[in-house]
Design an enzyme around this catalytic site. Structure first.
Site, PDB file in Angstrom:
ATOM      1  N   LYS A 135     -28.296 -13.270  -4.036  1.00  0.00           N
ATOM      2  CA  LYS A 135     -28.096 -12.296  -4.953  1.00  0.00           C
ATOM      3  C   LYS A 135     -27.114 -10.998  -4.617  1.00  0.00           C
ATOM      4  CE  LYS A 135     -31.382  -9.162  -7.722  1.00  0.00           C
ATOM      5  NZ  LYS A 135     -32.669  -8.925  -7.909  1.00  0.00           N
TER       6      LYS A 135
ATOM      7  N   SER B 199     -34.745  -9.156 -12.685  1.00  0.00           N
ATOM      8  CA  SER B 199     -33.324  -8.735 -12.561  1.00  0.00           C
ATOM      9  C   SER B 199     -32.476  -9.718 -11.740  1.00  0.00           C
ATOM     10  CB  SER B 199     -33.136  -7.384 -11.594  1.00  0.00           C
ATOM     11  OG  SER B 199     -33.444  -7.629 -10.572  1.00  0.00           O
TER      12      SER B 199
ATOM     13  N   SER C 135     -38.957  -9.399 -10.373  1.00  0.00           N
ATOM     14  CA  SER C 135     -37.706  -9.680 -10.621  1.00  0.00           C
ATOM     15  C   SER C 135     -37.356 -10.973  -9.723  1.00  0.00           C
ATOM     16  CB  SER C 135     -36.635  -8.541 -10.002  1.00  0.00           C
ATOM     17  OG  SER C 135     -36.676  -7.502 -10.876  1.00  0.00           O
TER      18      SER C 135
END
Length: 488
Positions: A80, A155, A179
């Site tokens: 990420k 997210s 998330s």
């Protein structure tokens, strides 16, 4: 070669170690898949194919020379875009860090490098991890591999889409209020939020420091348990890591449901979609048939989880993001005015709408005259939520509930109503507030062919039991999901 991308993590690990598959061959297949489908899915912000292939070749050379770093040497993993990697841009999908090149590795990255993983950096996300759909990314909106008109969740949407789209077998995300678990649920894969303090946060760009936790996504259960073992442990660079027994992947065994007490929720108290509600009840009935005892729990405090979470998270974000001022690093807007003008112009140009909204809310709740009424009360409520979970685990072995109230919604469907978007996290935020571990597990498809996920939760640092239950759940016919081979 095309079939390689549809192997599970476990199959990849086995074939690499028995010598029937090379890392370069595997990585090349994934790069080919990414080039073919990521124009639709938009999971990656950037892809340095030459650097990635170089890592794979180095792994194969070590294998030939008998100098393997570990049994994981050569396995690809996505990262990420808020986890720092030396020499790579770490933008957090924000304009303010668009050109920021990290000068150091996050602790989790150092651990992956020590084991020989092949890193695929820069997976898309909501800006600074603030969002549930990746629609808050400053650069692009990631799409769901099961239906590219829909969101993958957030997210960590890019991390989930990359695994569900068979562009990678495993990836890393971060979880502040759901998330990892929410996108795992919406994309039909496994996603774990470890106990707070189990995994070092050093090198994770902070959103809300008392809630953030790095965790793995995987296309099978073994990927989750292996990565948790690798990533966990005390770290002198992160004083919030805890001195607990090291988690061992090999100690995770399936758990017999017979006589186990499963904490459940009353579905009528929550606005679940009909398909999610029906699948949850069907799973409960299946487990009851296997001898499990279903124990209804009082989730009355859960209705406070969203306001408590957004008061605490935004207050911490207001503090954490004050470092992005245009002076030391990040976007700098030159002005002819005062220093305050430089701050204001740089932050106004660099931050997106949702980030600004949360900074303002957090600053307000921390301001004189409002601190006790809002932030102070939220912290007291957080203590009550933590105590409630402690009480739960005095009477049940594990809690089972849906991960998300609905399946994936269409891109743009909720962007005009932030409150509706926030409600998507109603089943996940309380876990972060309590600091306990939770995993989202695939639980079949709805009538539209979209994934449903269920969440298992256990007490602090009880990941062995958590993953044991998850492993048992993965064997149920009702929970099976096949990831899409064609992206439409």
């Amino acid at each position: 070669m095309k079939d390689l991308i549809f192997l599970t993590y476990s199959e990849i690990k086995k074939r690499l170690n028995e010598g029937s598959l090379s890392s370069e061959e595997l990585v090349s297949a994934y790069l080919e898949r990414i080039n073919a489908v990521d124009s639709k899915l938009k999971a990656f912000l950037e892809l340095n194919q030459e650097k990635i292939l170089k890592q794979a070749k180095e792994s194969d050379d070590r294998r030939k020379n008998g100098k393997l770093l570990s049994e994981f040497d050569g396995i690809p993993i996505g990262i990420k875009d808020n986890i720092c990697i030396t020499g790579e841009v770490t933008s957090c999908s924000s304009k303010i860090l668009e050109n920021f090149v990290s000068p150091y590795d996050a602790t989790v990255i150092s651990k992956l490098k020590e084991k020989g993983f092949v890193l695929f950096p820069r997976l898309n996300m909501d800006e600074f991890a603030m969002g549930s759909s990746t629609e808050n990314s400053a650069f692009q909106t990631s799409k769901n591999p099961f239906d590219s008109d829909r969101i993958p969740g957030g997210s960590s949407g890019g991390s989930a889409a990359a695994v569900a789209g068979s562009m990678l077998p495993i990836s890393l995300g971060s979880d502040t209020g759901g998330s990892i678990r929410q996108p795992a649920s919406l994309c039909g894969i496994w996603g774990l939020k470890p106990t707070y303090g189990r995994v070092s946060r050093y090198g994770l760009v902070a959103y809300a420091s008392s809630l953030d936790q790095i965790g793995p996504f995987s296309n099978d259960m073994d990927g989750i348990s292996d990565l948790l073992e690798i990533l966990s442990g005390i770290d002198s660079k992160d004083q919030t890591t805890s001195k607990v027994n090291q988690f061992e992947s090999k100690s995770v065994n399936e758990i017999d449901w017979k006589c186990k007490k499963i904490g459940i929720m009353k579905t009528e108290d929550f606005n679940f979609s009909p398909d999610v509600n029906a699948r949850y009840l069907e799973i409960l009935k299946t487990l009851e048939g296997k001898g499990a005892e279903l124990v209804p729990l009082d989730f009355s405090l859960l209705k406070y989880a969203i306001p408590v979470y957004y008061l605490i998270a935004t207050a911490e974000c207001s503090s954490n993001l004050s470092r992005f001022d245009g002076i030391r690093y990040g976007l700098r807007k030159e002005t002819s005015g005062k220093l305050d003008d430089l701050y204001s112009e740089s932050r106004s140009a660099g931050f997106g709408k949702e980030v600004k909204r949360r900074i303002l809310l957090g600053t307000f709740s921390l301001s004189s005259g409002y601190y006790d009424a809002y932030y102070g009360k939220a912290q007291k409520a957080r203590v009550l939520i933590r105590k409630q979970y402690a009480e739960f685990f005095k009477t049940v072995d594990v809690i089972l509930q849906p991960t998300s109230p609905t399946t994936a919604f269409k891109v743009g469907e909720k962007t005009k109503d932030p409150i509706q978007m926030y409600q998507a996290d109603i089943l996940t935020t309380s876990v972060n507030l309590a600091g306990v571990p939770a995993i989202s597990c695939p639980a079949g498809l709805d009538q539209n062919g979209l994934p449903i996920g269920v969440q298992l939760t256990t007490s602090h640092f009880d990941e062995n039991k958590l993953l044991g239950f998850a492993k048992s759940l993965s064997k149920l016919d009702i929970c099976q999901i096949s990831l899409p081979k064609e992206i439409k």
